[in-house]
Design a protein around this motif. Structure first.
Motif, PDB file in Angstrom:
ATOM      1  N   LYS A   1       0.827  -1.209   0.000  1.00 47.61           N
ATOM      2  CA  LYS A   1       0.000   0.000   0.000  1.00 47.61           C
ATOM      3  C   LYS A   1       0.861   1.260   0.000  1.00 47.61           C
ATOM      4  O   LYS A   1       0.547   2.244  -0.688  1.00 47.61           O
ATOM      5  CB  LYS A   1      -0.943   0.005   1.202  1.00 47.61           C
ATOM      6  CG  LYS A   1      -1.893   1.205   1.178  1.00 47.61           C
ATOM      7  CD  LYS A   1      -2.836   1.254   2.352  1.00 47.61           C
ATOM      8  CE  LYS A   1      -3.751   2.477   2.241  1.00 47.61           C
ATOM      9  NZ  LYS A   1      -4.629   2.642   3.407  1.00 47.61           N
TER      10      LYS A   1
ATOM     11  N   GLU B   1      -2.957  -0.838  -4.752  1.00 45.48           N
ATOM     12  CA  GLU B   1      -4.283  -0.850  -4.147  1.00 45.48           C
ATOM     13  C   GLU B   1      -4.496  -2.220  -3.517  1.00 45.48           C
ATOM     14  O   GLU B   1      -4.451  -3.240  -4.211  1.00 45.48           O
ATOM     15  CB  GLU B   1      -5.368  -0.570  -5.181  1.00 45.48           C
ATOM     16  CG  GLU B   1      -6.762  -0.535  -4.570  1.00 45.48           C
ATOM     17  CD  GLU B   1      -7.840  -0.095  -5.541  1.00 45.48           C
ATOM     18  OE1 GLU B   1      -9.029  -0.201  -5.179  1.00 45.48           O
ATOM     19  OE2 GLU B   1      -7.498   0.342  -6.656  1.00 45.48           O
TER      20      GLU B   1
ATOM     21  N   GLN C   1      -6.851  -4.808  -1.707  1.00 47.27           N
ATOM     22  CA  GLN C   1      -8.238  -5.207  -1.460  1.00 47.27           C
ATOM     23  C   GLN C   1      -8.249  -6.576  -0.787  1.00 47.27           C
ATOM     24  O   GLN C   1      -7.476  -7.462  -1.151  1.00 47.27           O
ATOM     25  CB  GLN C   1      -9.020  -5.260  -2.770  1.00 47.27           C
ATOM     26  CG  GLN C   1      -9.186  -3.915  -3.452  1.00 47.27           C
ATOM     27  CD  GLN C   1     -10.198  -3.033  -2.758  1.00 47.27           C
ATOM     28  OE1 GLN C   1     -11.106  -3.514  -2.083  1.00 47.27           O
ATOM     29  NE2 GLN C   1     -10.060  -1.715  -2.933  1.00 47.27           N
TER      30      GLN C   1
ATOM     31  N   ASN D   1      -6.606  -0.821   1.443  1.00 47.32           N
ATOM     32  CA  ASN D   1      -7.578   0.173   0.988  1.00 47.32           C
ATOM     33  C   ASN D   1      -8.980  -0.216   1.410  1.00 47.32           C
ATOM     34  O   ASN D   1      -9.815   0.634   1.709  1.00 47.32           O
ATOM     35  CB  ASN D   1      -7.511   0.316  -0.531  1.00 47.32           C
ATOM     36  CG  ASN D   1      -6.190   0.890  -0.986  1.00 47.32           C
ATOM     37  OD1 ASN D   1      -5.238   0.148  -1.216  1.00 47.32           O
ATOM     38  ND2 ASN D   1      -6.121   2.206  -1.117  1.00 47.32           N
ATOM     39  N   SER D   2      -9.245  -1.514   1.433  1.00 43.68           N
ATOM     40  CA  SER D   2     -10.542  -2.014   1.874  1.00 43.68           C
ATOM     41  C   SER D   2     -10.373  -3.454   2.324  1.00 43.68           C
ATOM     42  O   SER D   2      -9.646  -4.226   1.697  1.00 43.68           O
ATOM     43  CB  SER D   2     -11.564  -1.942   0.729  1.00 43.68           C
ATOM     44  OG  SER D   2     -12.789  -2.538   1.111  1.00 43.68           O
TER      45      SER D   2
END
Length: 646
Positions: free
Chosen positions: A163, A168, A170, A188-189
């Motif tokens: 990150k 990104e 996930q 990020n999520s």
């Protein structure tokens, strides 16, 4: 290049602004000044413009050359597909006996991946294993032995590296890795979606088989399917100019209870299975018999026991097949979107499962059998990064070797000391791992008991120190290490504490946690070294100096790949010498990786000056929270608070 593009753009704006100033200014002196300034600026801007145009032309040619050079790719995407509790030996590509069980995993290797034949986890429980593979640290480095001890924000982890370097990240699935304060810097999520995980207990509470963890099939969509579906939907939104990504899929199957949807649940006939590893073996550590006792398996008749264990194993295989089906959905998506050409895909597990072998179920914290430590490790590196298909690597490796492998491919420099070895050379040339004393494919023994040697491989391939440095390399060939269990002084590590509620008999984990609390030496610390031909498991505890003599293990994996005949106390001179060599190497591994230095350096000369204190008459606080608690002359508690600490 970006600076020149910006400069050319700004020069146009500056020219417009100077013209505006010139036109708005009247009067000879001011006008002459403006004319002079404009002339000077024009000369300077022209020089910069010429330099930038030349530079951009040169760089443009280099960019065009790089674009045409397939040996200069950008950074790959990464996908980690991680089933929970999947052992390697049941997959078809690893020689599993159930035909057609894992067509997608098998095709993945044949079409695009390299199979590592001997990958071993650092620890055989969920969280402890994941913390190791995310950091490159063996479990003992920071002492993450408890199932609720997770990585914090002040510690390194692979996802944070990615990150912080424009990936990104996930995450769909379970956690068992990061503490709450780590999420913001690492992903990020991250989310897990609901859904069924298992059916109902197949046996009533008064049935001796109630603690077998064998359940009925799942009837609705599983959480694994829902998490994968969300990830697939996200993948389909990716465009060619998107930032590189890491997609982490820590799924739940085939973790027990042994249950999954039909038709997978019933896809394997228990009667079609080869004999399981027997349960009445001499020389096994005491936890084997205790697990069977706490789960009431020792009270079953021979026929009941055999039928139960074979059914457990069959359903476990069906759940492995269900995980394979989910992976097939992911592979189809990668092919349809073209992401398979730009994505390095890793398939691996956190640990294995007994699944009826040795008359046991689930796993055990100090169990270091191959069916617990040896997991699949299948890696597809796209051709643009030099990856090859249908390769295999015989040398033992650590699952936490994933850390330097990913960092190298992502062109990220590690900023912490770790003990992994990059697997990139093996992904580009698997034959590097099939020499130097690593040729035995243990764990592919057929039902008739024949040896599972790779055709043409030597059972005792000699010595080499060149594949890995000592102690991973040594005179008995490359080695992998694992550890487990708890020390009697670390009481917080043991599962089953009453905090705040005590375990109750209606829980499927009740026998396990009661054994840990009541028979603590059965889950004592253990450490193992495994070469291509032998394995040593050493167990000990402060409270029992003879524990190692009773419960340590030594196996000849060529003659005894199922680990049935414990040779630890053999008096054969060759075995005694071998045991001493492996023990010395294991102790060196523990010694040389015992801790890591902090890379952060602090000033030795910085002083805070006078620190003021203030009196507080608030209620007494716990003595573990702040020091400096005493009583005044009247016996009333006084508390000293450093400013800012409260």
């Amino acid at each position: 290049v970006r600076s020149c593009h910006a400069r050319l753009h700004l020069q146009g704006k500056e020219g417009e602004e100077h013209t505006r100033l010139h036109n708005n200014n009247t009067g000879a002196p001011r006008q002459q000044y403006t004319e002079d300034l404009k002339s000077i600026m024009a000369s300077r801007l022209h020089s910069q413009r010429v330099l930038c145009v030349v530079l951009l032309a040169l760089v443009g040619g280099q960019v065009a050359t790089m674009a045409s050079n397939s040996n200069m790719p950008g950074r790959p995407n990464f996908i980690f597909f991680q089933p929970d509790e999947m052992r390697a030996d049941v997959l078809g590509t690893y020689g599993g006996s159930a035909e057609g069980l894992t067509p997608n995993f098998d095709a993945f290797v044949e079409e695009s991946a390299v199979r590592f034949d001997q990958p071993h986890v650092s620890y055989t429980v969920c969280s402890q294993s994941r913390v190791a593979f995310a950091t490159g640290w063996p479990t003992h480095v920071r002492g993450y032995r408890g199932i609720d001890q997770l990585l914090h924000s002040y510690e390194p982890n692979l996802f944070k590296y990615l990150k912080n370097n424009s990936y990104e990240v996930q995450w769909w699935g379970k956690n068992d890795m990061l503490a709450t304060d780590s999420w913001e810097d690492s992903v990020n999520s991250a989310q897990t979606l609901g859904g069924d995980k298992w059916g109902d207990n197949l046996y009533d509470v008064d049935d001796l088989r109630n603690y077998s963890m064998l359940y009925t099939p799942v009837t609705n969509d599983t959480s694994d399917l829902n998490n994968l579906a969300a990830a697939i939907s996200w993948l389909k939104t990716r465009s060619a100019d998107s930032d590189p990504f890491m997609l982490y899929l820590p799924l739940s199957y085939p973790h027990p209870p042994y249950s999954c949807p039909e038709p997978w649940y019933s896809s394997v006939d228990p009667d079609s299975l080869p004999p399981l590893r027997p349960h009445d073996l001499e020389g096994k550590p005491d936890y084997h018999a205790l697990i069977r006792q706490y789960r009431n398996f020792d009270q079953l008749t021979a026929d009941q026991h055999d039928e139960l264990m074979r059914k457990i194993h069959a359903v476990y295989l069906g759940c492995v097949s269900y995980s394979d089906y989910l992976f097939g959905l992911l592979r189809d998506t990668l092919k349809e979107t073209g992401l398979d050409q730009t994505t390095a895909t890793f398939v691996f597990a956190d640990h294995g499962d007994y699944a009826g072998d040795y008359g046991l179920v689930e796993k055990w914290p100090s169990g270091l059998d191959d069916i617990l430590t040896r997991v699949p490790l299948l890696i597809s590196l796209p051709e643009a990064w030099g990856g090859v298909a249908n390769g295999s690597v015989a040398a033992p490796v650590q699952v936490f070797d994933i850390v330097p492998t990913v960092l190298e491919l992502a062109n990220i420099t590690a900023e912490h000391t770790h003990f992994g070895e990059s697997l990139v050379p093996f992904l580009q040339n698997p034959d590097l791992g099939n020499t130097a004393g690593a040729a035995v494919a243990v764990g592919t023994v057929g039902a008739s008991g024949e040896s599972g040697l790779t055709p043409g491989a030597s059972a005792h391939p000699g010595t080499s120190d060149t594949l890995f440095e000592w102690p991973r390399g040594g005179p008995d060939g490359p080695a992998a290490f694992a550890e487990g269990g708890y020390s009697s002084y670390d009481t917080n590590d043991f599962e089953g504490r009453c905090d705040p509620d005590c375990p109750t008999p209606d829980s499927i984990y009740y026998p396990k946690v009661m054994q840990e609390q009541n028979e603590r030496l059965s889950v004592c610390r253990a450490a193992s070294i495994r070469t291509a031909t032998h394995k040593l498991v050493y167990r000990s505890d402060f409270t029992d100096r003879t524990k190692h003599m009773r419960d340590s293990e030594l196996y000849d994996l060529v003659a005894d790949p199922f680990e049935l005949n414990n040779l630890y106390n053999s008096t054969d001179s060759d075995l005694v010498q071998l045991k001493h060599r492996l023990y010395h190497r294991l102790m060196d591994w523990l010694f040389l990786t015992s801790d890591v230095s902090n890379w952060a350096e602090d000033s030795r000369y910085s002083m805070p000056g006078n620190i003021s204190f203030e009196y507080s008459n608030r209620g007494r606080i716990d003595r573990h929270d702040l020091a400096g608690i005493g009583e005044d002359a009247d016996g009333k508690p006084i508390h000293w608070w450093a400013n800012g600490l409260n």
